[in-house]
Design a protein around this motif. Sequence first.
Motif, short mmCIF file in Angstrom:
data_model
loop_
_atom_site.label_atom_id
_atom_site.label_comp_id
_atom_site.label_asym_id
_atom_site.label_seq_id
_atom_site.Cartn_x
_atom_site.Cartn_y
_atom_site.Cartn_z
N GLU A 83 -6.80 0.52 5.48
CA GLU A 83 -7.17 1.73 6.21
C GLU A 83 -6.41 1.82 7.54
OE1 GLU A 83 -11.24 4.09 7.54
OE2 GLU A 83 -11.27 1.90 7.35
N ALA A 84 -6.30 0.66 8.23
CA ALA A 84 -5.61 0.65 9.52
C ALA A 84 -4.12 0.93 9.36
CB ALA A 84 -5.82 -0.71 10.20
N LEU A 144 0.89 4.36 9.68
CA LEU A 144 2.07 4.97 9.05
C LEU A 144 2.10 6.47 9.29
CD1 LEU A 144 2.11 2.97 5.70
CD2 LEU A 144 3.87 2.90 7.46
N HIS A 145 0.96 7.11 9.22
CA HIS A 145 0.91 8.56 9.42
C HIS A 145 1.01 8.93 10.90
CE1 HIS A 145 -0.45 8.50 5.24
NE2 HIS A 145 -0.14 9.78 5.20
N GLU A 146 0.38 8.14 11.77
CA GLU A 146 0.45 8.42 13.20
C GLU A 146 1.87 8.33 13.73
OE1 GLU A 146 -2.16 5.73 15.14
OE2 GLU A 146 -3.96 6.49 14.11
N GLY A 194 1.16 -0.98 -4.28
CA GLY A 194 1.61 -1.77 -3.15
C GLY A 194 0.83 -3.06 -3.08
N VAL A 195 0.77 -3.64 -1.88
CA VAL A 195 0.05 -4.89 -1.65
C VAL A 195 -0.97 -4.65 -0.56
CG1 VAL A 195 0.26 -7.29 -0.88
CG2 VAL A 195 2.01 -6.30 -2.35
N PRO A 196 -2.22 -5.07 -0.74
CA PRO A 196 -3.24 -4.83 0.30
C PRO A 196 -2.95 -5.59 1.58
CG PRO A 196 -4.10 -6.28 -1.41
CD PRO A 196 -2.77 -5.77 -1.91
N VAL A 197 -3.48 -5.06 2.69
CA VAL A 197 -3.31 -5.69 4.00
C VAL A 197 -4.69 -6.12 4.45
CG1 VAL A 197 -2.39 -5.41 6.33
CG2 VAL A 197 -1.46 -4.05 4.46
#
Length: 788
Positions: free
Chosen positions: A36-37, A42-44, A58-61
């Motif tokens: 979520e963070a 990425l959008h900000e 993808g791969v989770p963070v």
Amino acid sequence: MVQAVVPMRAAQDACLHCGLPVGAGEPGDFCCRGCEAVYGLLHEEGLDGYYALRGARGVPVTRPGIRRDTKWLELVEERVRASSGPTRVTFDLQGLHCVACVWLVDELFRRAPGAEHVEVNPSLGRVDMVVAPAFDVRGFVEGVERFGYLFGPPIKRPHAASNDLLWRMGITVAIAMNSMIFGIAIYAGLDRGPLFELFTTLNFGLGAVAVAVGGSVFFRSAWTALRRRLLHLDLPIALGITLAFAGSAYSYFARHSESAYFDTLDVFIALMLVGRFLQERAIERNRAWLLESDGTEGLLTRRIADGRVALVRCAEVAAGDALLVAPGDLVPVDARLEAEGGTFSLDWIVGESRPGEYHGGECVPAGAFAAGDRALVVRAKTSFDESPLRDLLRTPARPPEAARTSPWYQTLSKVYVGVVLAVAAAGFAAWWVATRDVTRAFGVATAVLIVTCPCAFGIAAPLGYEIVQAGLRRKGLFVRRASFLDRACDVRRVVFDKTGTLSTGALSVQNPEVVRTLDPEARQALYDLVARSGHPKSAAVREALAGSDLVLDPAAHVVEHPGRGLETTRGRRCFRLGEPAWVAADARGDVAFGADGRALASLVTTEPLRADAAREVQALQADGYDVWLLSGDAPGRVEVAATAAGIARERAVGGASPQDKARFLDAHDAGETLFVGDGVNDALALDHAHASGTPSVDRPYVPARADFFFVTPGLAPVRLALRAARALARVVRADLTIALTYNVVTVGLALAGQMSPLLCAVLMPLSSLTTVAATVAALSPRRRLWRS
């Protein structure tokens, strides 16, 4: 220019960032807080073009922005600042997995002042940069790490095994193609004359080169295993190549070229190398995702001498040395705290999730991490040679993969080799007795050896391993050792560590509703306190305040009282957060918030289990596994966690030291235990277990000892790996059944004297294609095996 996009979901309930399933209890559209963070970042920052390049998966963070020991970076900063011109800087980078990762790193580098040139190598996990003296090295590293990557010193080495296989594979494939061209001409009727002599001579020469270049891979592996008194699966391959070439060479020199199988042998060697390359590439790709561990060699500390602070290797620390420990730094030896007091995290060494408060004069154990917000001075009580970390962090000497192969495969190799040699010898003897024709008898024996070359071992099985490893990667689990999938079939007991493995490893507030009822001024003061603190309990309170519209007040003045808590003043009110007895007389819980001596919120922190822990434990038990909990945490807390996870109390062991965990496995593991742990206190257990895994990817010491690591917020990949290993074993057995049927037919033809090079050139590829097709169909991503 990549346009801004919203990522396409892999499924309706998939995480918007990584595409993995969103579990129950997780936040809305994401599988974890980390995803979520990073999605928001990425959008900000206008970097959502990442999703257009990456695709649906993808791969989770799971742990973005974790505080780490980065003293190695200070040496790089000094070198860049001291330079008079452009400087080349090289880092290892963890987490690179696709072209989108390369683009993201490149884009962030391009935006940094002083950046000149960057090359990102995703196959090795390395970043090479050329930067000006004004380049902010630490700022760039921290900026990239916000997105879930981790930087480290450049200690990785190129993939020697796959690189060696690649050129050998290229040569043997070219040889096989040319050899087939010559063979087709002979099969079409060319049986005499200069052109026939040329083609047969070329086939012999190409076969010799193929054996020397490609066969040597299997010769070396088989001989290494034999020297250790082991039978490796490469032994039947090596014997098949040797004897088949010897028989074909005899036919060539005896002028019986109709009994030479050079073209078939060349194709077989090429296909075996393709299979071996697939195996090596899959393992190396998984290893490259992580930072490399150099044991204790790269461990640094700050030593104070003559009033000056200098970075030195931990191996140089002697008893009596004064060490400066900054927030996030590791304490390398048992040391006496010189300051008034401080906070240290012990989860890595004793499995205790709650940080410990130490006062001046007390001994801080080796392996603790400074968890406060200021640097502290400690004095070493021992040299590093006497530190328990020396043994826990060393890179273990592991037995060769052949030694860790399943006994079933070793027995199969022994039986296969014995039967093939016996049948070939019997065929030779029978034909020699019947015909007294040595050439004819040798041709029959050669045909037996050629048709029994184990294609299922060399092609279909490696392909199956590659498919399973790729499927596990999609689910967030990375296999680091090739033999794990074989050994996983032996597992009957699964032993979990608690802190950071069965649990999240982070504290959370059990009664968050208390902070939400505070008046606006108190909530702002509380936010100002926790936002400026790196203490694990402060992080838990900060998480409880998440979702509010609070912003940091830059004018707020926060004072830290070591061993007690934090204090700030707003207007006429004095707010405190910390030990209940220090905050207010009426405060309760294990952390309190109050104003002017009156408690406003008594908070209870807890260490929550992973969201799917109870469900996965129950599923493992339903699958017939005996599940245990083995932890260094206090026995009372271990029993509580076991009860919550559905593990019987008699199978919950607490208060275990690293040596106790190793002894437990030695006593209970008869080659059937999988241990999953994440701390340095689990290092010995990871070495002693029959199979091992870890969710720890933030520091390289632990995954370097494990057979696999996983990066998901849940435990589901562990059960999936065990299920996939058993499915793979069933598929390999099915392939062997197909191969056995093929061998019965072809050996019968060979013993009857009906096998020819042309027929062999048709039947062997047909057998290989059949086993490959069966493998792909059985392990396809659409199969039920891969469904959550």
